[in-house]
Design a protein around this motif. Structure first.
Motif, mmCIF file in Angstrom:
data_model
loop_
_atom_site.group_PDB
_atom_site.id
_atom_site.type_symbol
_atom_site.label_atom_id
_atom_site.label_comp_id
_atom_site.label_asym_id
_atom_site.label_seq_id
_atom_site.Cartn_x
_atom_site.Cartn_y
_atom_site.Cartn_z
ATOM 1 N N ASP A 1 -4.926 -7.020 -17.205
ATOM 2 C CA ASP A 1 -3.769 -6.434 -16.541
ATOM 3 C C ASP A 1 -2.478 -7.161 -16.895
ATOM 4 O O ASP A 1 -1.397 -6.555 -16.890
ATOM 5 C CB ASP A 1 -3.975 -6.427 -15.032
ATOM 6 C CG ASP A 1 -5.114 -5.512 -14.615
ATOM 7 O OD1 ASP A 1 -5.581 -4.728 -15.471
ATOM 8 O OD2 ASP A 1 -5.559 -5.592 -13.450
ATOM 9 N N SER B 1 6.444 -6.400 -11.816
ATOM 10 C CA SER B 1 6.033 -6.525 -10.422
ATOM 11 C C SER B 1 7.163 -7.062 -9.539
ATOM 12 O O SER B 1 7.199 -6.794 -8.338
ATOM 13 C CB SER B 1 4.814 -7.454 -10.312
ATOM 14 O OG SER B 1 5.113 -8.734 -10.857
ATOM 15 N N GLY C 1 -1.944 -1.245 -10.799
ATOM 16 C CA GLY C 1 -2.436 -1.442 -9.448
ATOM 17 C C GLY C 1 -3.088 -0.201 -8.879
ATOM 18 O O GLY C 1 -4.109 -0.278 -8.176
ATOM 19 N N THR C 2 -2.511 0.953 -9.209
ATOM 20 C CA THR C 2 -3.045 2.199 -8.662
ATOM 21 C C THR C 2 -4.412 2.532 -9.244
ATOM 22 O O THR C 2 -5.338 2.915 -8.516
ATOM 23 C CB THR C 2 -2.070 3.362 -8.917
ATOM 24 O OG1 THR C 2 -0.813 3.059 -8.313
ATOM 25 C CG2 THR C 2 -2.597 4.662 -8.330
ATOM 26 N N SER D 1 0.812 -1.221 0.000
ATOM 27 C CA SER D 1 0.000 0.000 0.000
ATOM 28 C C SER D 1 0.842 1.267 0.000
ATOM 29 O O SER D 1 0.338 2.345 -0.316
ATOM 30 C CB SER D 1 -0.930 0.016 1.219
ATOM 31 O OG SER D 1 -0.177 0.050 2.423
ATOM 32 N N ARG E 1 -6.578 0.503 -10.504
ATOM 33 C CA ARG E 1 -7.565 -0.455 -9.985
ATOM 34 C C ARG E 1 -7.985 -0.061 -8.568
ATOM 35 O O ARG E 1 -9.168 -0.151 -8.213
ATOM 36 C CB ARG E 1 -6.981 -1.865 -9.991
ATOM 37 C CG ARG E 1 -6.691 -2.446 -11.359
ATOM 38 C CD ARG E 1 -7.940 -2.625 -12.191
ATOM 39 N NE ARG E 1 -7.634 -3.152 -13.518
ATOM 40 C CZ ARG E 1 -8.293 -2.846 -14.610
ATOM 41 N NH1 ARG E 1 -9.331 -2.008 -14.549
ATOM 42 N NH2 ARG E 1 -7.956 -3.355 -15.772
ATOM 43 N N ALA E 2 -7.037 0.359 -7.753
ATOM 44 C CA ALA E 2 -7.372 0.787 -6.390
ATOM 45 C C ALA E 2 -8.229 2.041 -6.413
ATOM 46 O O ALA E 2 -9.178 2.177 -5.625
ATOM 47 C CB ALA E 2 -6.086 1.033 -5.599
ATOM 48 N N MET E 3 -7.935 2.948 -7.318
ATOM 49 C CA MET E 3 -8.734 4.168 -7.441
ATOM 50 C C MET E 3 -10.159 3.838 -7.889
ATOM 51 O O MET E 3 -11.123 4.454 -7.425
ATOM 52 C CB MET E 3 -8.072 5.122 -8.436
ATOM 53 C CG MET E 3 -6.762 5.707 -7.950
ATOM 54 S SD MET E 3 -5.848 6.593 -9.247
ATOM 55 C CE MET E 3 -6.916 8.013 -9.516
ATOM 56 N N SER E 4 -10.278 2.851 -8.768
ATOM 57 C CA SER E 4 -11.593 2.432 -9.244
ATOM 58 C C SER E 4 -12.419 1.862 -8.089
ATOM 59 O O SER E 4 -13.594 2.208 -7.926
ATOM 60 C CB SER E 4 -11.438 1.377 -10.346
ATOM 61 O OG SER E 4 -12.680 0.851 -10.736
ATOM 62 N N ALA E 5 -11.800 1.013 -7.286
ATOM 63 C CA ALA E 5 -12.511 0.425 -6.153
ATOM 64 C C ALA E 5 -12.914 1.490 -5.139
ATOM 65 O O ALA E 5 -14.036 1.483 -4.621
ATOM 66 C CB ALA E 5 -11.631 -0.638 -5.491
ATOM 67 N N LYS E 6 -12.000 2.414 -4.888
ATOM 68 C CA LYS E 6 -12.281 3.472 -3.923
ATOM 69 C C LYS E 6 -13.429 4.362 -4.390
ATOM 70 O O LYS E 6 -14.220 4.862 -3.579
ATOM 71 C CB LYS E 6 -11.025 4.319 -3.699
ATOM 72 C CG LYS E 6 -11.190 5.407 -2.655
ATOM 73 C CD LYS E 6 -9.892 6.170 -2.448
ATOM 74 C CE LYS E 6 -10.068 7.264 -1.399
ATOM 75 N NZ LYS E 6 -8.815 8.022 -1.178
ATOM 76 N N THR F 1 -10.820 2.458 -17.682
ATOM 77 C CA THR F 1 -10.878 2.589 -16.228
ATOM 78 C C THR F 1 -10.528 4.005 -15.800
ATOM 79 O O THR F 1 -11.118 4.539 -14.841
ATOM 80 C CB THR F 1 -9.932 1.570 -15.563
ATOM 81 O OG1 THR F 1 -10.246 0.254 -16.036
ATOM 82 C CG2 THR F 1 -10.078 1.589 -14.051
#
Length: 631
Positions: A527, A333, A538-539, A242, A541-546, A502
């Protein structure tokens, strides 16, 4: 020069003086040999940054013992005496151009924590750091950087979360948790003497609830400042996923986001403080002028343009090639498991400095018509002009930029926008390039111009599926929403879960839309084939979830009605997703019509960019550069 007057001032660092306030931050280009020895390619890559004006050039993550070096290949192995031979040539190349030479001493251990080492092993680690530092001194380095941050071994000894030892190297008191680093610094100082400088790298905040935060980091920094000459303030831990995006900021993060931590250190310490994290020359000047840091460390800015400092000093900062923070240069990664030599999306020379030591000028200038003023065409035009050819750039639209305009339209893509503006500006500024906008390339025009070579860079067009309802008023392209040409209503179904779709979805969701993304593929499949670095994937995708975006995988769009989007799963079952607007982001297809229209006119015809095969900025720049180089 006045614009950068503060960052161009010299800086006293212990026994040394840097010619300016810019440091090349440590990184891993994976250009040394698999044995950890210096290569000519690594020297050429490194020397370019010294030649470009950096005050300090720091060699990245270099193992101090064989245990770490054995599983970290294609980086400098400081556990081997014979490494000094190549390092001597490397520092000589840095010194040739007036920069100070530094190197990061590091120890990673992903298997053991402080409590897992015997006391003798702890003492041996300290000797390993000292021995590595001694080899650096023998090799002509001016400085060493002790890596005491990012969750590596040195940092873990100071962390109560990671250090569960019960002896004098434990974390029950401030003195005991600081002991390992203190003894290590003392040993390094004894090894290198007082005529070299020590820079200490620290995470100003580990950014996890039970990690080391700024007050504790500051307390430690104050306790060691009399032993070191400069402190380099980063953030986060490589072992806490994170936090990695705050350490190596992806395209969606603010620039200079961590300068606030360096500012705290600057306010409370008596030694020079370095800040790092998505700086360019203008932001570096701002940080130094505002008293937030004494020096600014950058790496991706140098990768994109090794001459960035020199250009700023010479008053041509507008010619500095911007980094788009695609994270291609940072590897995959797990770059240590599968290391590849460094590449850059916008700078085709990086990692190729030795195979292409200089771009040759031509003895036989040729007239070259370039069809298309997008990414590939612009790159080709610049290099053709540089080589001495006579490029004529034909663009049927009234502005240059092509698909770069589309790619940079989303407000969260400010880095690509900066690159687009640079690419257009540098071509228009170059009087050697004959730019003709609002000009369609026709057979008649080509026959009139009689070029010696023809580069077709006609680009691509959006993919629009042939399904019922596709021409409805409630259907629009994602790129048009990004540009503000069309605005969807409240409930949106966005078709296409790739990066571009996205990004649009995140922007729409943040504006208050209710967004559902659908795609025939799974996110894992998408991905795995993403054409950007893993940090960006990864970022976003995290922004999308948030943002609360719903994602439906393994379904395809089969019809659009006034009520919504009709989708079908792999079993043939259909359902209607109620929505007000359907936004399409299904990728692009090559413009083969232009190729067919112009084929056979010029013997030397080269197809580059999306009209050859839809790609990205990386492939477009590479193809444009190679086409110009090979002529």
């Amino acid at each position: 020069m006045k614009e950068f007057s503060r960052v161009m001032q010299p800086l006293k660092i212990g026994p040394l003086t840097s010619r300016n306030r810019i440091e090349v931050a440590p990184a891993e280009p994976f250009l040394p040999g698999i044995d950890g020895y210096v290569t000519d390619q690594f020297i050429a890559y490194t020397a370019a940054m010294a030649r470009g004006g950096a005050g300090i050039v720091t060699i990245g993550d270099s193992p101090i013992n064989e245990a770490y070096a054995s599983h970290s290949k294609y980086v400098i192995n400081l556990s081997d005496n014979y490494v000094e031979h190549g390092l001597f040539s490397l520092t000589d190349a840095i010194h040739r151009y007036g920069a100070l030479a530094s190197i990061e001493l590091n120890l990673r251990d992903e298997e053991r924590l402080p409590a897992d080492y015997t006391k003798e092993e702890v003492h041996q680690l300290i000797r390993d750091f000292a021995d590595a530092a001694r080899r650096c001194k023998n090799s002509g380095f001016d400085m060493v950087m002790v890596h005491g941050g990012h969750g590596h071994v040195v940092a873990n000894f100071y962390s109560p979360k990671m250090n569960k030892r019960t002896d004098e190297y434990g974390a029950d008191t401030f003195e005991s948790r600081s002991r390992f680093a203190n003894e290590l610094i003392d040993a390094v100082r004894e090894a290198i003497g007082t005529d070299m400088a020590i820079e200490y790298r620290i995470s100003g905040d580990e950014l996890v609830p039970d990690g080391v935060h700024v007050e504790e980091a500051l307390r430690f920094a104050k306790s060691i400042q009399h032993k070191i000459d400069m402190i380099h303030v980063s953030v986060g831990s490589l072992y806490e996923f994170s936090t990695i995006a705050y350490m190596i900021q992806p395209a969606y993060f603010p620039h200079a986001t961590n300068v606030r931590f360096a500012e705290r250190f600057k306010q409370e310490l008596d030694i020079p403080v370095v800040t790092v994290g998505s700086f360019n020359m203008s932001l570096a000047e701002e940080a130094v002028a505002n008293g937030q840091a004494d020096m600014v460390a950058m790496i991706r800015t140098f990768i994109a343009d090794p001459d960035c400092v020199k250009k700023a000093k010479d008053g041509i900062a507008d010619e500095i090639r911007p980094c788009i923070r695609c994270c291609i240069c940072t590897g995959g990664s797990d770059p240590h498991a599968s290391p590849k030599p460094i590449r850059c999306s916008v700078n085709p020379l990086v990692g190729r400095e030795n195979t292409i030591p200089c771009v040759p000028k031509t003895d036989l200038p040729k007239r070259v018509v370039i069809v298309g003023g997008g990414c590939a065409g612009l790159e080709a035009a610049r290099w053709l002009a540089y080589r001495g050819h006579q490029p004529i750039l034909l663009e049927q639209r009234d502005t240059l930029g092509g698909s770069l305009i589309d790619a940079s339209a989303n407000p969260i893509k400010s880095d690509v926008k900066a690159y687009c503006e640079w690419a257009v500006h540098t071509v228009l500024k170059d009087k050697r390039i004959d730019v003709r906008t609002s000009t369609k390339a026709t057979r008649e025009l080509l026959n009139e111009l009689r070029p010696d070579a023809l580069f077709i860079a006609a680009g691509s067009s959006q993919i629009i599926p042939n399904i019922p309802g596709i021409e409805g008023d409630n259907v629009m392209l994602a790129v048009d929403t990004d540009k503000g040409i069309r605005k969807p209503d409240k409930r949106v179904v966005l078709v296409g879960a790739g990066m571009t779709g996205t990004e649009t979805a995140v922007t729409l969701a943040n504006e208050g839309h209710e967004v559902t993304i659908i795609d025939m593929r799974t996110l894992a499949q998408i991905d795995a084939n993403a054409n950007t670095g893993g940090l960006n994937v990864g970022t976003i995708r995290a922004m999308s979830a948030k943002a609360g975006i719903k994602v439906m995988e393994g379904v395809r769009l089969v019809e659009i009605t006034k009520d919504g989007a009709v989708i079908e799963d792999k079993n043939g079952a259909r359902q209607t997703l109620a929505c007000d607007s359907v936004v399409l982001s299904l990728g692009v297809k090559a413009d083969t019509a232009t190729i067919r229209e112009l084929e056979g006119l010029v013997d030397n015809t080269v197809i580059i960019g999306d009209c050859s095969k839809p790609g990205n900025i990386t492939s477009a720049v590479r193809e444009g550069f190679y086409a110009a180089l090979n002529l």
